[in-house]
Motif scaffolding. Structure first.
Motif, PDB file in Angstrom:
ATOM      1  N   THR A  76       0.818  -1.206   0.000  1.00 36.97           N
ATOM      2  CA  THR A  76       0.000   0.000   0.000  1.00 36.97           C
ATOM      3  C   THR A  76       0.852   1.256   0.000  1.00 36.97           C
ATOM      4  O   THR A  76       2.035   1.217   0.328  1.00 36.97           O
ATOM      5  CB  THR A  76      -0.925   0.005   1.236  1.00 36.97           C
ATOM      6  OG1 THR A  76      -1.734   1.187   1.252  1.00 36.97           O
ATOM      7  CG2 THR A  76      -0.098  -0.046   2.521  1.00 36.97           C
ATOM      8  N   ALA A  77       0.212   2.375  -0.347  1.00 37.61           N
ATOM      9  CA  ALA A  77       0.889   3.666  -0.273  1.00 37.61           C
ATOM     10  C   ALA A  77       0.810   4.257   1.134  1.00 37.61           C
ATOM     11  O   ALA A  77       1.506   5.227   1.438  1.00 37.61           O
ATOM     12  CB  ALA A  77       0.268   4.639  -1.276  1.00 37.61           C
ATOM     13  N   PRO A  99       6.599   2.888  -3.266  1.00 36.65           N
ATOM     14  CA  PRO A  99       6.907   1.910  -4.316  1.00 36.65           C
ATOM     15  C   PRO A  99       7.706   0.734  -3.751  1.00 36.65           C
ATOM     16  O   PRO A  99       8.563   0.922  -2.889  1.00 36.65           O
ATOM     17  CB  PRO A  99       7.728   2.703  -5.318  1.00 36.65           C
ATOM     18  CG  PRO A  99       8.380   3.769  -4.497  1.00 36.65           C
ATOM     19  CD  PRO A  99       7.396   4.119  -3.421  1.00 36.65           C
ATOM     20  N   VAL A 100       7.401  -0.456  -4.236  1.00 37.99           N
ATOM     21  CA  VAL A 100       7.995  -1.676  -3.712  1.00 37.99           C
ATOM     22  C   VAL A 100       9.104  -2.157  -4.641  1.00 37.99           C
ATOM     23  O   VAL A 100       8.922  -2.219  -5.854  1.00 37.99           O
ATOM     24  CB  VAL A 100       6.924  -2.780  -3.576  1.00 37.99           C
ATOM     25  CG1 VAL A 100       7.555  -4.071  -3.085  1.00 37.99           C
ATOM     26  CG2 VAL A 100       5.826  -2.338  -2.632  1.00 37.99           C
ATOM     27  N   ARG A 101      10.251  -2.506  -4.063  1.00 35.56           N
ATOM     28  CA  ARG A 101      11.333  -3.097  -4.861  1.00 35.56           C
ATOM     29  C   ARG A 101      11.031  -4.570  -5.072  1.00 35.56           C
ATOM     30  O   ARG A 101      10.674  -5.286  -4.142  1.00 35.56           O
ATOM     31  CB  ARG A 101      12.666  -2.935  -4.127  1.00 35.56           C
ATOM     32  CG  ARG A 101      13.123  -1.483  -4.010  1.00 35.56           C
ATOM     33  CD  ARG A 101      14.331  -1.352  -3.124  1.00 35.56           C
ATOM     34  NE  ARG A 101      14.024  -1.729  -1.744  1.00 35.56           N
ATOM     35  CZ  ARG A 101      14.899  -1.683  -0.756  1.00 35.56           C
ATOM     36  NH1 ARG A 101      16.138  -1.312  -0.981  1.00 35.56           N
ATOM     37  NH2 ARG A 101      14.553  -2.046   0.465  1.00 35.56           N
ATOM     38  N   LEU A 102      11.161  -5.001  -6.318  1.00 36.09           N
ATOM     39  CA  LEU A 102      10.755  -6.354  -6.676  1.00 36.09           C
ATOM     40  C   LEU A 102      11.506  -7.406  -5.870  1.00 36.09           C
ATOM     41  O   LEU A 102      10.904  -8.363  -5.377  1.00 36.09           O
ATOM     42  CB  LEU A 102      10.968  -6.596  -8.170  1.00 36.09           C
ATOM     43  CG  LEU A 102      10.620  -8.015  -8.652  1.00 36.09           C
ATOM     44  CD1 LEU A 102       9.166  -8.348  -8.366  1.00 36.09           C
ATOM     45  CD2 LEU A 102      10.937  -8.159 -10.135  1.00 36.09           C
ATOM     46  N   HIS A 103      12.824  -7.250  -5.717  1.00 36.60           N
ATOM     47  CA  HIS A 103      13.581  -8.290  -5.009  1.00 36.60           C
ATOM     48  C   HIS A 103      13.145  -8.402  -3.556  1.00 36.60           C
ATOM     49  O   HIS A 103      13.123  -9.485  -2.969  1.00 36.60           O
ATOM     50  CB  HIS A 103      15.094  -8.011  -5.104  1.00 36.60           C
ATOM     51  CG  HIS A 103      15.578  -6.926  -4.190  1.00 36.60           C
ATOM     52  ND1 HIS A 103      15.519  -5.596  -4.529  1.00 36.60           N
ATOM     53  CD2 HIS A 103      16.120  -6.976  -2.948  1.00 36.60           C
ATOM     54  CE1 HIS A 103      16.005  -4.864  -3.531  1.00 36.60           C
ATOM     55  NE2 HIS A 103      16.380  -5.673  -2.564  1.00 36.60           N
ATOM     56  N   ARG A 108       9.981 -11.339   0.596  1.00 39.92           N
ATOM     57  CA  ARG A 108       8.910 -11.381   1.587  1.00 39.92           C
ATOM     58  C   ARG A 108       7.925 -12.504   1.262  1.00 39.92           C
ATOM     59  O   ARG A 108       7.444 -13.203   2.165  1.00 39.92           O
ATOM     60  CB  ARG A 108       8.163 -10.054   1.632  1.00 39.92           C
ATOM     61  CG  ARG A 108       9.017  -8.843   1.966  1.00 39.92           C
ATOM     62  CD  ARG A 108       9.461  -8.800   3.420  1.00 39.92           C
ATOM     63  NE  ARG A 108      10.183  -7.573   3.694  1.00 39.92           N
ATOM     64  CZ  ARG A 108       9.641  -6.483   4.213  1.00 39.92           C
ATOM     65  NH1 ARG A 108       8.371  -6.457   4.531  1.00 39.92           N
ATOM     66  NH2 ARG A 108      10.372  -5.407   4.434  1.00 39.92           N
ATOM     67  N   LEU A 109       7.595 -12.673  -0.022  1.00 42.37           N
ATOM     68  CA  LEU A 109       6.708 -13.757  -0.432  1.00 42.37           C
ATOM     69  C   LEU A 109       7.284 -15.106  -0.018  1.00 42.37           C
ATOM     70  O   LEU A 109       6.581 -15.959   0.526  1.00 42.37           O
ATOM     71  CB  LEU A 109       6.507 -13.731  -1.952  1.00 42.37           C
ATOM     72  CG  LEU A 109       5.495 -12.746  -2.520  1.00 42.37           C
ATOM     73  CD1 LEU A 109       5.625 -12.685  -4.039  1.00 42.37           C
ATOM     74  CD2 LEU A 109       4.077 -13.137  -2.134  1.00 42.37           C
ATOM     75  N   ALA A 110       8.564 -15.299  -0.285  1.00 44.04           N
ATOM     76  CA  ALA A 110       9.212 -16.570   0.037  1.00 44.04           C
ATOM     77  C   ALA A 110       9.236 -16.805   1.544  1.00 44.04           C
ATOM     78  O   ALA A 110       9.001 -17.924   2.012  1.00 44.04           O
ATOM     79  CB  ALA A 110      10.629 -16.587  -0.526  1.00 44.04           C
TER      80      ALA A 110
END
Length: 216
Positions: A76-77, A99-103, A108-110
């Motif tokens: 979220t913003a 903005p979220v950094r992809l890595h 976090r998903l993992a």
């Protein structure tokens, strides 16, 4: 992993889904809380924005937690402390500010997926406290204590090292992974949750060193 991206901004939703797909995940996209509640069963994890078409994302999260324990990462913003704490207390597993950094998102998903997968089969006992990492279950004197998977993972690390000081960074690495920010509020909220739910168990803060679960 099948990810349900719950985001009302079509361009943001498409960007997130595209990045996750390129990283090897399968993505579905919804824009409302109602759709989230209808479609979450087919997902492994939910990415949840707090601004949705039909309701506030916090309301959607609260309703989701009434029917499911599916992992939820808020994206979220809203970076204010009140929203962060509220989301985590409602049952979000993690909280990322755009903005979220992809890595970092992938890490976090993992990390969240590992906690729910029960990859570590272990039962930890210290005094009257029992932490079952596989079942994500905590009991004290035989009575079940309702904890979230993240709280269970955090308590398991402390219980495994009962009587020993564990640094904040060690706890962050063990529960959230190496990419986790040491300044994140999520750690403090989950630790406070444990202290509230288990007042009979002493978790001592050792200034400048870390935290210790006291032996009975």
């Amino acid at each position: 992993m099948r990810v349900l991206v719950t985001e009302d901004d079509a361009s943001v939703s498409a960007a997130l889904a595209g990045a996750l797909t390129r990283a090897g995940h399968t993505c579905d996209r919804v824009a409302s809380g109602g759709a989230l509640l209808q479609q979450h069963q087919g997902a492994d994890i939910v990415l949840l924005d707090l601004g949705l078409e039909d309701m506030d994302g916090l309301t959607a999260l609260e309703q989701l937690r009434e029917v499911s324990e599916i992992p939820v990462i808020v994206v979220t913003a809203r970076g204010d402390e009140r929203s962060t704490v509220h989301a985590l207390r409602l049952g979000a597993d993690d909280y990322l500010v755009k903005p979220v950094r992809l890595h970092e998102l992938l890490a976090r998903l993992a990390a969240v997926a590992r906690r729910y997968a029960g990859l570590v089969t272990h039962r930890i006992e210290t005094g009257d406290l029992v932490v079952d990492e596989t079942e994500r279950r905590v009991t004290h004197r035989g009575m079940a204590v309702a904890v979230t998977p993240t709280e269970c993972a955090l308590l398991a690390v402390l219980a495994r090292h009962a009587g020993t000081v564990v640094s904040r960074q060690q706890l962050l690495d063990a529960v959230w992974g190496d990419a986790y920010s040491s300044t994140s509020r999520a750690f403090d909220v989950h630790l406070a949750g444990l202290r509230q739910k288990l007042p009979m168990v002493r978790i001592t803060t050792i200034r400048g060193r870390g935290f210790r679960l006291e032996r009975p």
